[in-house]
Design an enzyme around this catalytic site. Sequence first.
Site, PDB file in Angstrom:
ATOM      1  N   HIS A 192       0.814  -1.216   0.000  1.00 44.78           N
ATOM      2  CA  HIS A 192       0.000   0.000   0.000  1.00 44.78           C
ATOM      3  C   HIS A 192       0.851   1.271   0.000  1.00 44.78           C
ATOM      4  O   HIS A 192       0.339   2.359  -0.282  1.00 44.78           O
ATOM      5  CB  HIS A 192      -0.990  -0.005   1.172  1.00 44.78           C
ATOM      6  CG  HIS A 192      -0.397   0.303   2.511  1.00 44.78           C
ATOM      7  ND1 HIS A 192      -0.116  -0.673   3.444  1.00 44.78           N
ATOM      8  CD2 HIS A 192      -0.038   1.466   3.097  1.00 44.78           C
ATOM      9  CE1 HIS A 192       0.379  -0.118   4.532  1.00 44.78           C
ATOM     10  NE2 HIS A 192       0.440   1.192   4.342  1.00 44.78           N
ATOM     11  N   ASP A 222       0.193  -7.574   1.373  1.00 39.25           N
ATOM     12  CA  ASP A 222       0.603  -6.183   1.565  1.00 39.25           C
ATOM     13  C   ASP A 222       2.119  -6.066   1.560  1.00 39.25           C
ATOM     14  O   ASP A 222       2.710  -5.391   2.400  1.00 39.25           O
ATOM     15  CB  ASP A 222       0.023  -5.604   2.863  1.00 39.25           C
ATOM     16  CG  ASP A 222       0.084  -4.079   2.878  1.00 39.25           C
ATOM     17  OD1 ASP A 222       0.240  -3.488   1.799  1.00 39.25           O
ATOM     18  OD2 ASP A 222      -0.003  -3.484   3.970  1.00 39.25           O
ATOM     19  N   SER A 244       4.708   2.516   7.882  1.00 42.66           N
ATOM     20  CA  SER A 244       4.341   1.368   7.053  1.00 42.66           C
ATOM     21  C   SER A 244       5.519   0.901   6.213  1.00 42.66           C
ATOM     22  O   SER A 244       6.190   1.698   5.553  1.00 42.66           O
ATOM     23  CB  SER A 244       3.178   1.735   6.130  1.00 42.66           C
ATOM     24  OG  SER A 244       1.996   1.941   6.851  1.00 42.66           O
TER      25      SER A 244
END
Length: 377
Positions: free
Chosen positions: A111, A141, A220
């Site tokens: 993402h 992911d 992230s």
Amino acid sequence: MRTRGFAPFSAPVLLVVVAALALIAWQFWPWIESTFLRTNAAPRVVTPRGDLAEDEKATIELFQRTKDSVVFISTRERVMDLWTRNIFTIPRGTGSGFIWDERGHVVTNYHVIAGASEARVQLSDGRGYGAALVGASPAHDLAVLRIGVSVNRPPPVLIGTSHDLKVGQKVFAIGNPFGLDWTLTTGIVSALDRSLPAGDGESLIEHLIQTDAAINPGNSGGPLLDSAGRLIGVNTAIYSPSGAYAGVGFAVPVDTVNRVVPQLIAHGKYVRPALGIQVDEGLNRVMTERLGVEGVLVLRVTPGSSAEAAGLRAARVQPDGRFVPGDIITGINDQPVDSVAKLLSRLEDFRVGDTVKLNLLRDGHPVDVQVTLQAGS
């Protein structure tokens, strides 16, 4: 003749005057002290610190040893001006990542780079490189980039394991929250085997590590480390109504990362292990509720597939329109399966070529069947 003079103050009046003067002095004492009673000020004597605590030394050493393996990722996307039809790039977002190997591969979250047209990787020493996308797996992911570092290559992060983690273990997250460079946060493993919907909209990301180490936007794709400085997960998500840190973060376990990333590097995509059957989440939900069972209906068996070789039976419709269920998958290796998403996620624990035991419900009776997993599409 007596001379007239002032009468002396009575005791009560004197007390009132003294009290009033004392009150005035108290109110204006800071000014009086600084104006009339100023003394030579000097710095306080410093109390010796002594040695750092052993756990502090270990944390500092872990950060210094690992930070060069962590990178800052910024992405841009191409957009078109509707009036001029000119195409230009604008900033899209930022995230973190880490050096995977000596060839310049960088692992991050899918993402972080999804929808971007270009990405740039910045190292801890300030050097920046344009990055090429090697491969991605939305279902996990995860994504792999590559940068061309010719000299002074940063070291790859050390790899650990996640299947043997314990709740309460210390963990350390390094990343770039809110674009703040190379930030270290600490915490513990709060829980294990959490699940979240995957980016492909079909499956779940299983075995997620839950941690209370502060993870914010920009973290992230950064590494989650154990106390030995080994990678045990990739920070991927937070649970927060406001979008900021709320004490609940999640990381993709390193056992999954170490299975998926080599395939992304070798093939550009993740080849999922499959059974060779067709299933449908919506229809499965309706039919299992009608039948009063929990599991996944085998709607079709692909000719020449592993499922056909194992003798799996598909559902069928009789000439009179009556639906006849075939095999219903209730588990894999005795681990329960109650939805299509759970079935796909259970298969993710294996590799193509592995043989698994399917727990089935056939004609109302439990049956176990051995199936060798094939490559999925």
